[in-house]
Each structure stands twice: as structure tokens, then as C-alpha cells.
Design a protein around this motif. Structure first.
Motif, short mmCIF file in Angstrom:
data_model
loop_
_atom_site.label_atom_id
_atom_site.label_comp_id
_atom_site.label_asym_id
_atom_site.label_seq_id
_atom_site.Cartn_x
_atom_site.Cartn_y
_atom_site.Cartn_z
N PHE A 58 -2.90 0.57 29.50
CA PHE A 58 -3.87 1.50 28.92
C PHE A 58 -5.11 0.77 28.40
CE2 PHE A 58 -0.18 4.58 27.89
CZ PHE A 58 -0.40 5.28 29.07
N ALA A 59 -4.92 -0.45 27.95
CA ALA A 59 -6.05 -1.22 27.43
C ALA A 59 -7.07 -1.53 28.52
CB ALA A 59 -5.55 -2.53 26.80
N GLN A 60 -6.64 -1.50 29.79
CA GLN A 60 -7.53 -1.77 30.91
C GLN A 60 -7.90 -0.52 31.69
OE1 GLN A 60 -8.57 -4.94 31.27
NE2 GLN A 60 -7.27 -5.51 29.53
N ARG A 61 -7.53 0.64 31.20
CA ARG A 61 -7.66 1.88 31.95
C ARG A 61 -9.12 2.28 32.17
NH1 ARG A 61 -4.06 5.71 33.44
NH2 ARG A 61 -4.69 7.90 33.55
N ASP A 62 -9.41 2.75 33.37
CA ASP A 62 -10.75 3.21 33.73
C ASP A 62 -11.09 4.45 32.90
OD1 ASP A 62 -13.05 4.23 34.93
OD2 ASP A 62 -12.40 3.73 36.95
N ALA A 63 -12.23 4.43 32.29
CA ALA A 63 -12.66 5.54 31.44
C ALA A 63 -12.86 6.83 32.23
CB ALA A 63 -13.95 5.18 30.71
N ALA B 108 -2.79 12.16 28.32
CA ALA B 108 -2.42 13.03 29.44
C ALA B 108 -1.47 12.35 30.41
CB ALA B 108 -3.68 13.48 30.19
N PHE B 109 -1.15 11.11 30.16
CA PHE B 109 -0.30 10.32 31.05
C PHE B 109 1.13 10.84 31.01
CE2 PHE B 109 2.06 6.47 32.33
CZ PHE B 109 1.30 6.03 33.41
N GLU B 110 1.75 10.97 32.19
CA GLU B 110 3.10 11.51 32.29
C GLU B 110 4.09 10.41 32.69
OE1 GLU B 110 2.71 16.13 33.47
OE2 GLU B 110 2.33 14.75 35.13
N ALA C 9 0.65 0.89 36.48
CA ALA C 9 0.71 2.36 36.50
C ALA C 9 -0.15 2.94 35.38
CB ALA C 9 2.15 2.84 36.37
N ALA C 10 -0.04 2.37 34.19
CA ALA C 10 -0.82 2.86 33.05
C ALA C 10 -2.31 2.61 33.24
CB ALA C 10 -0.34 2.20 31.76
N GLU C 11 -2.65 1.59 34.00
CA GLU C 11 -4.05 1.26 34.22
C GLU C 11 -4.72 2.16 35.26
OE1 GLU C 11 -6.82 -2.40 35.96
OE2 GLU C 11 -4.72 -2.79 35.44
N ILE C 12 -4.01 2.46 36.38
CA ILE C 12 -4.70 3.10 37.50
C ILE C 12 -4.16 4.48 37.88
CG2 ILE C 12 -5.27 0.84 38.45
CD1 ILE C 12 -3.16 1.33 40.63
N ALA C 13 -3.03 4.89 37.32
CA ALA C 13 -2.38 6.12 37.76
C ALA C 13 -2.42 7.21 36.70
CB ALA C 13 -0.94 5.84 38.18
#
Length: 344
Positions: A210-215, A222-224, A182-186
Motif C-alpha cells: 500500500f505504501a507504493q500504491r498508485d494514486a 476499497a481493497f478486497e 497485490a496491494a501495490e498494483i491490484a
């Protein structure tokens, strides 16, 4: 922390005075209303129906099940509702479990994380409307080709232009790997049966994603995180807890199978392994009353807000420093009014 109203799904019929309750939530400053689906009422139709009677409250699926629709169909519904509501949609999605996916929707369940990743990628491609949509698969290839097809499928671009550049996608997750995904793609995480006691674990799982999150996605700031929390106001704590026990017993005991129940696993991580075993054993044996009675009051208090208003105020403080950015109140108008009072 923001507050939303979780209306969920229903059995016999729509909750009495549902629209009036949602309108009350809007007047009280709740920022969103959340519907759900399993194998009965769907998540989108109620939002369209009730949303027409509101003006500002965000309309959120919490959750729309991945296997209920192809990703293109889900994107179409979200985009359509976003237009009709003036850009108020939050698209919450989740993989559900094998009993529902294979037993109700007739879809294969293996590799749910990989399927979720493919599904969300297609959602974003459809809703961005930058190019005809293609997807490599292997679970959700677009266009579909090969044995059993006509071979005539071609990449298509949505005829509907999006009302917004970005419709937020929130991912339901209970396990560590799915939470990290979820933290990576959502744009948000929809936990369930979560306690402040597990805040450290939740932060660690999110940090991994988050460490793998798309820039290209909005940043972690902003993540909820939107958590459903049952709220019952009553001077008698035990009587208040009695209203929540059946829900916990259902999810721990009756949702899923013995040996594969994600809700049971989530509660067990809170330190209730022995209690979970008893609840599930009784529920699967047909003793629902016994399963309900086996739900400890302290467990209800960990995941819910139950009791007199002064106690609720103290209990609510436990959530203020956690990863939760929005509490989704599960309850009646009295519960909404109580939470609004606690916020003031």
C-alpha cells in the motif's frame, strides 16, 4: 465480511448440479462465484455458461493463470464476459508455479513478480481503452519487434468498448513479496491456505504494498481480500476433517517440486514444517494415502471450518477481525446453507 462460493476446477466433469448450487448461493446472499484453472478445465467458460443462469452474483476467476493467455487475450475474455453479464466480472489472476508454467503452457517462469507487474499493466491499458496499447517489456513487450518478427506489429486499440471504466483485478499470492505486489498494483488479494494466526504477517505485507500504491487506483480502504475456505458440516470433527485432508496433501505434497512448492511454504509458515516434510516425502514417493493421513486435524481446523454447526460458529469468529473481507466457501449446498445460517 462478505461470502462467496468457490467452485474451483474439475477433473472427470462438471460438478453435479453446479448451476443449481450457484443459483442457491445467489438466493442465499452469496455475492460471488469463483472458478479456477490449472491444466484441465478453464476458468472463463464455466462462468459464461453458469452465469447465464444467474442475475446478480458476481462472476470471478480465482484464478486465471497468467501463462495460459497473453494479457491482451485475458483482457478480451474479461471484457467480453463483463458485457454479457452486465458488469459482474472480477478478474482474478496468478502466476502459478514453474512445473505448470513451463511443463504445461510452455512459457518461461523466471522473474514471476516482474512478469506479473507487466501483465497487470497491460490488462489495465487494454481494459481502459484510452490509447493504443504499448508496453516496454522486457518480458511482455507490445508491439513485439526484433529478430524473428515481421516488424509489422503496431499498437492497437481494443475494438470492444468496456462496459465499465474499471474491471477489478485481484492477484493470487502466497509469499510475502507477491502479497505486497497485490496491494501495490491490484484491487484485491487472493490468498490460499491462510490462517487467522498469520493475520499480523498478512497486514504487514499488505502495508508494504500500500505504501507504493498508485494514486490512480482505488485506495486501500476499497481493497478486497478473498480467501477460499473448505467448509464441512458434520457432528464428527475427524470425519469432517477427512474430507479436507486430501486437498491439503495434494497441494503440500504434489503441487510443485521438492524445494520449490509455494503451497508447502505457506503451510510451513503456520508452524507445520515437520508435518509438511512428511506429507511431501510420502506424496512424492507415491504413498498418497500416507500423505493424506499425515495431515493433522489441527491444520485442517486452522485453514477450514469443519465440525458441528456450533463449532463452526465459534471458528468463524476468528476470521471476523482479520484482513479477510470475503470468505469463499468450498463445499456443497449444505455448507452454503450452514454459512448462511451462521451469518443470520
Amino acid at each position: 465480511m462478505e461470502f462467496g462460493y468457490s467452485i474451483g476446477y474439475w477433473r472427470q466433469g462438471p460438478p453435479p448440479k453446479a448451476l443449481e448450487t450457484i443459483q442457491a448461493a445467489e438466493r442465499l446472499g452469496f455475492d460471488s462465484v469463483w472458478t479456477a484453472e490449472a491444466y484441465g478445465s478453464d476458468a472463463f467458460t464455466p462462468l459464461a455458461w453458469w452465469g447465464a443462469g444467474t442475475s446478480s452474483i458476481r462472476l470471478a476467476t480465482g484464478i486465471a493463470q497468467l501463462s495460459a493467455r497473453t494479457p491482451a487475450a485475458t483482457a478480451m475474455q474479461a471484457m467480453t464476459l463483463d458485457h454479457l453479464s452486465g458488469g459482474r466480472v472480477i478478474l482474478g489472476v496468478g502466476a502459478s508455479g514453474p512445473q505448470v508454467v513451463e511443463g504445461w503452457y510452455g512459457q518461461p517462469y523466471p522473474r514471476p513478480l516482474a512478469r506479473t507487474r507487466e501483465y497487470v499493466a497491460i490488462l489495465r491499458a487494454v481494459m481502459a481503452r484510452q490509447a493504443p496499447v504499448t508496453a516496454p517489456g522486457p518480458q511482455l513487450p507490445l508491439p513485439l519487434a526484433g529478430e524473428g518478427t515481421t516488424g509489422l506489429g503496431k499498437p492497437l486499440l481494443s475494438t470492444l468498448h468496456p462496459s465499465r471504466e474499471h474491471i477489478p483485478i485481484h492477484l493470487a499470492a502466497e509469499g510475502p513479496k507477491n502479497t505486497a505486489l497485490a496491494a501495490e498494483i491490484a484491487d484485491g488479494w487472493l490468498p490460499f491456505l491462510l490462517s487467522p494466526a498469520l493475520d499480523g504477517e498478512a497486514r504487514s505485507n499488505l502495508a508494504e504494498g500500500f505504501a507504493q500504491r498508485d494514486a490512480a487506483l482505488p485506495g486501500p480502504e476499497a481493497f478486497e481480500v478473498s480467501l477460499p475456505v473448505p467448509v464441512v458440516v458434520d457432528d464428527d470433527v475427524e470425519r469432517a476433517a477427512d474430507q479436507v485432508r486430501p486437498m491439503i496433501a495434494l497441494y503440500v505434497g504434489g503441487m510443485g517440486a521438492k524445494g520449490q512448492n509455494f503451497h508447502l511454504d505457506a503451510v510451513a509458515r503456520l508452524g507445520y514444517e515437520a508435518e509438511c516434510e512428511v506429507i511431501q516425502e510420502r506424496y512424492l514417493a507415491g504413498d498418497k494415502a500416507g500423505a493424506i493421513a499425515a495431515v493433522p486435524t489441527r491444520l485442517v481446523e486452522e485453514i477450514g471450518l469443519v465440525g458441528p454447526l456450533a463449532k463452526l460458529r465459534d471458528d468463524l469468529q476468528r476470521w471476523e477481525s482479520t484482513v479477510v473481507t470475503r470468505m469463499l466457501v468450498q463445499g456443497d449446498v449444505a455448507a452454503l446453507e450452514a454459512v448462511a445460517e451462521l451469518r443470520s
